[in-house]
Design a protein around this motif. Structure first.
Motif, PDB file in Angstrom:
ATOM      1  N   ALA A 192     -48.968  49.726 -65.824  1.00  0.00           N
ATOM      2  CA  ALA A 192     -48.517  50.583 -66.912  1.00  0.00           C
ATOM      3  C   ALA A 192     -47.011  50.823 -66.843  1.00  0.00           C
ATOM      4  N   LEU A 193     -46.490  51.030 -65.648  1.00  0.00           N
ATOM      5  CA  LEU A 193     -45.065  51.315 -65.498  1.00  0.00           C
ATOM      6  C   LEU A 193     -44.204  50.123 -65.888  1.00  0.00           C
ATOM      7  N   VAL A 194     -44.595  48.931 -65.452  1.00  0.00           N
ATOM      8  CA  VAL A 194     -43.820  47.734 -65.809  1.00  0.00           C
ATOM      9  C   VAL A 194     -43.876  47.505 -67.316  1.00  0.00           C
ATOM     10  N   ARG A 195     -45.043  47.693 -67.899  1.00  0.00           N
ATOM     11  CA  ARG A 195     -45.167  47.455 -69.346  1.00  0.00           C
ATOM     12  C   ARG A 195     -44.370  48.486 -70.148  1.00  0.00           C
ATOM     13  N   ALA A 196     -44.316  49.717 -69.684  1.00  0.00           N
ATOM     14  CA  ALA A 196     -43.489  50.715 -70.358  1.00  0.00           C
ATOM     15  C   ALA A 196     -42.016  50.311 -70.305  1.00  0.00           C
ATOM     16  N   LEU A 197     -41.594  49.856 -69.141  1.00  0.00           N
ATOM     17  CA  LEU A 197     -40.210  49.418 -68.977  1.00  0.00           C
ATOM     18  C   LEU A 197     -39.901  48.223 -69.891  1.00  0.00           C
ATOM     19  N   ASP A 198     -40.810  47.258 -69.931  1.00  0.00           N
ATOM     20  CA  ASP A 198     -40.585  46.073 -70.755  1.00  0.00           C
ATOM     21  C   ASP A 198     -40.644  46.386 -72.241  1.00  0.00           C
ATOM     22  N   ALA A 199     -41.508  47.308 -72.630  1.00  0.00           N
ATOM     23  CA  ALA A 199     -41.603  47.675 -74.040  1.00  0.00           C
ATOM     24  C   ALA A 199     -40.312  48.320 -74.523  1.00  0.00           C
ATOM     25  N   VAL A 200     -39.747  49.205 -73.700  1.00  0.00           N
ATOM     26  CA  VAL A 200     -38.487  49.839 -74.058  1.00  0.00           C
ATOM     27  C   VAL A 200     -37.364  48.806 -74.093  1.00  0.00           C
ATOM     28  N   ASP A 305     -56.998  43.530 -72.291  1.00  0.00           N
ATOM     29  CA  ASP A 305     -57.216  42.088 -72.181  1.00  0.00           C
ATOM     30  C   ASP A 305     -56.266  41.389 -71.218  1.00  0.00           C
ATOM     31  N   ALA A 306     -55.443  42.162 -70.503  1.00  0.00           N
ATOM     32  CA  ALA A 306     -54.491  41.602 -69.524  1.00  0.00           C
ATOM     33  C   ALA A 306     -53.494  40.638 -70.157  1.00  0.00           C
ATOM     34  N   SER A 307     -53.194  40.841 -71.434  1.00  0.00           N
ATOM     35  CA  SER A 307     -52.284  39.931 -72.123  1.00  0.00           C
ATOM     36  C   SER A 307     -50.892  39.990 -71.509  1.00  0.00           C
ATOM     37  N   ALA A 308     -50.207  38.874 -71.592  1.00  0.00           N
ATOM     38  CA  ALA A 308     -48.834  38.830 -71.110  1.00  0.00           C
ATOM     39  C   ALA A 308     -47.940  39.612 -72.066  1.00  0.00           C
ATOM     40  N   GLY A 309     -46.914  40.217 -71.523  1.00  0.00           N
ATOM     41  CA  GLY A 309     -45.978  40.934 -72.357  1.00  0.00           C
ATOM     42  C   GLY A 309     -46.432  42.339 -72.688  1.00  0.00           C
ATOM     43  N   SER A 310     -45.533  43.079 -73.339  1.00  0.00           N
ATOM     44  CA  SER A 310     -45.783  44.490 -73.658  1.00  0.00           C
ATOM     45  C   SER A 310     -45.630  44.743 -75.154  1.00  0.00           C
ATOM     46  N   HIS A 311     -45.984  43.744 -75.951  1.00  0.00           N
ATOM     47  CA  HIS A 311     -45.768  43.840 -77.397  1.00  0.00           C
ATOM     48  C   HIS A 311     -46.610  44.946 -78.024  1.00  0.00           C
ATOM     49  N   ARG A 312     -47.844  45.106 -77.554  1.00  0.00           N
ATOM     50  CA  ARG A 312     -48.711  46.143 -78.118  1.00  0.00           C
ATOM     51  C   ARG A 312     -48.082  47.523 -77.927  1.00  0.00           C
ATOM     52  N   LEU A 313     -47.648  47.808 -76.692  1.00  0.00           N
ATOM     53  CA  LEU A 313     -47.043  49.096 -76.399  1.00  0.00           C
ATOM     54  C   LEU A 313     -45.736  49.269 -77.167  1.00  0.00           C
ATOM     55  N   ALA A 314     -44.942  48.218 -77.269  1.00  0.00           N
ATOM     56  CA  ALA A 314     -43.677  48.311 -78.014  1.00  0.00           C
ATOM     57  C   ALA A 314     -43.932  48.664 -79.480  1.00  0.00           C
TER      58      ALA A 314
END
Length: 418
Positions: A192-200, A305-314
């Motif tokens: 969750a933390l990495v995806r938050a960082l990548d989404a921002v 779904d363990a998808s690559a990237g953080s597009h959903r969160l972004a």
């Protein structure tokens, strides 16, 4: 009632704070309460709540023979009516002495996201979500209750001022501030933390937004390295890691949007902040009326779904960034939900009713359960101390931290243990 409450540890974390708050509520209701545990940062919080504390012996084995004997001695000397433990290692420490041989009633709360097989089937359980409660009833012969993590809605409230927090970190009034308050841990949290960082990172070139990760833990250095790369890419401070806050309320209050899970998510709602609930494997959902039933069922957490990237969160962050009226509505709605469903007062009343029920039912001692749980726990403990397994675990952790530091997320499945 004379109660012995045993949180699984006393590091800063939502479930530990919940255990202490509920213990303080029982004391305020007129019961005698002792908190027992391995000393950590929350010892001062126990003192602030006016509770008596007994330090546990720090043996690292699970279950720990020295703590089994110590709890039994405490139960005898203090004429303890009921021992309330949190998570399975603490449960076994109390089970093999005070409960099994001294017949002291035992209750265990499990707030992890799995039904652990190590808890004896005869021990009454409190689970943190409806889904986990249903799973536990399939394997437990004892009673199983569901009690969601509670929030002190008087302590955590929308009147808290976050302006000093924003000023201290150089966040201007024009910045859209996203906040996460979390342990910076590999398990449960890091995805969750990495995806938050990548989404921002995805949005920072278009919008004046910042992410503050409040907390500390073994993943801090890796996250700081990834944040540094993001900041260099945009030529400004987009991601900040100020460390842990003993009182994180100003951080929540400073946020335009909070991302998080579990008790942290509920505290954000209590303070009136709009929220995106995160989990693992790329899970994220905006908390709103249409998702309320989902989170009531599975808790403020999820798997996707363990998808690559953080597009959903972004996309979700961008939706809320562009709609301040919706953020205001969601903040008010979240506060109302927490006050009505997740308040600490409601949880204390429910938990005291559970205590009375457990005390009215004689302990269901079972030496077959004791043997089975001992076998499973000792097998796990031997495996955890196996040199080959420890080396493999270390290599896996290094691979995950390397990916979190600078690589593509998530790591390859074989490295990430999927």
């Amino acid at each position: 009632m004379r109660l012995l409450v045993y949180p699984h540890d006393l590091s800063i974390g939502g479930s530990q704070i919940n255990a202490i708050d509920l213990a303080a509520g029982a004391a305020a209701a007129g019961h005698e309460v002792i908190v027992y545990g391995i000393p950590g940062p929350l010892v001062d919080y126990i003192a602030e709540r006016g509770l008596r504390f007994i330090p546990a012996r720090p043996l690292h084995y699970r279950p720990a023979p020295s703590r089994i004997a110590q709890i039994a001695t405490i139960a005898l000397r203090n004429r303890i009516d009921l021992v309330h433990t949190y998570e399975w290692p603490s449960c076994l420490d109390a089970y093999y002495g005070a409960s099994l041989f001294l017949n002291v009633p035992l209750l265990c709360t499990v707030l992890s996201m799995d039904v652990m097989p190590y808890v004896p089937a005869s021990v009454p359980l409190i689970m943190g979500t409806a889904d986990l409660g249903a799973q536990a009833r399939k394997v437990q012969r004892s009673d199983v209750w569901v009690l969601e993590p509670p929030i002190d809605v008087d302590y955590d409230n929308p009147r808290i001022d976050g302006s000093a927090f924003r000023s201290r970190l150089g966040v201007s009034a024009d910045d859209f501030l996203v906040v996460s308050v979390s342990r910076l841990a590999l398990d449960l949290k890091l995805d969750a933390l990495v995806r938050a960082l990548d989404a921002v990172d995805m949005l920072a070139g278009q919008y004046p937004l910042k992410l503050v990760l409040v907390g500390d833990g073994p993943a801090r250095e890796a996250l700081a390295s990834r944040a540094k790369a993001v900041n260099l890419r945009h030529g400004r401070d987009v991601v900040l890691l100020p460390g842990a806050e003993m009182d994180p309320r100003p951080a929540y209050a400073a946020a335009d949007l909070v991302v998080g899970m579990g008790s942290s998510a509920l505290r954000a709602l209590a303070i009136g902040r709009p929220l995106i609930v995160q989990g693992e494997k790329a899970f994220s959902e905006i908390f709103e009326p249409t998702t309320y039933d989902l989170f009531l069922k599975q808790g403020f957490y999820g798997l996707s779904d363990a998808s690559a990237g953080s597009h959903r969160l972004a996309r979700q962050i961008e939706e809320l960034l562009l709609d301040p009226a919706r953020r205001s509505r969601l903040g008010s709605y979240g506060r109302q939900v927490v006050a009505e469903r997740f308040s600490l007062k409601r949880a204390i009343d429910l938990q005291l009713d559970i205590y009375r029920h457990v005390l009215a039912s004689p302990p269901r001692r079972s030496f077959a359960d004791a043997a089975r749980s001992a076998r499973l726990a000792l097998t796990l403990e031997f495996a955890n101390h196996d040199p080959a397994r420890k080396k493999s675990k270390k290599l896996r952790e290094l691979a995950i931290l390397s990916a979190a530091r600078s690589g593509r997320w998530p790591p390859e499945a074989a490295e990430y243990g999927q």
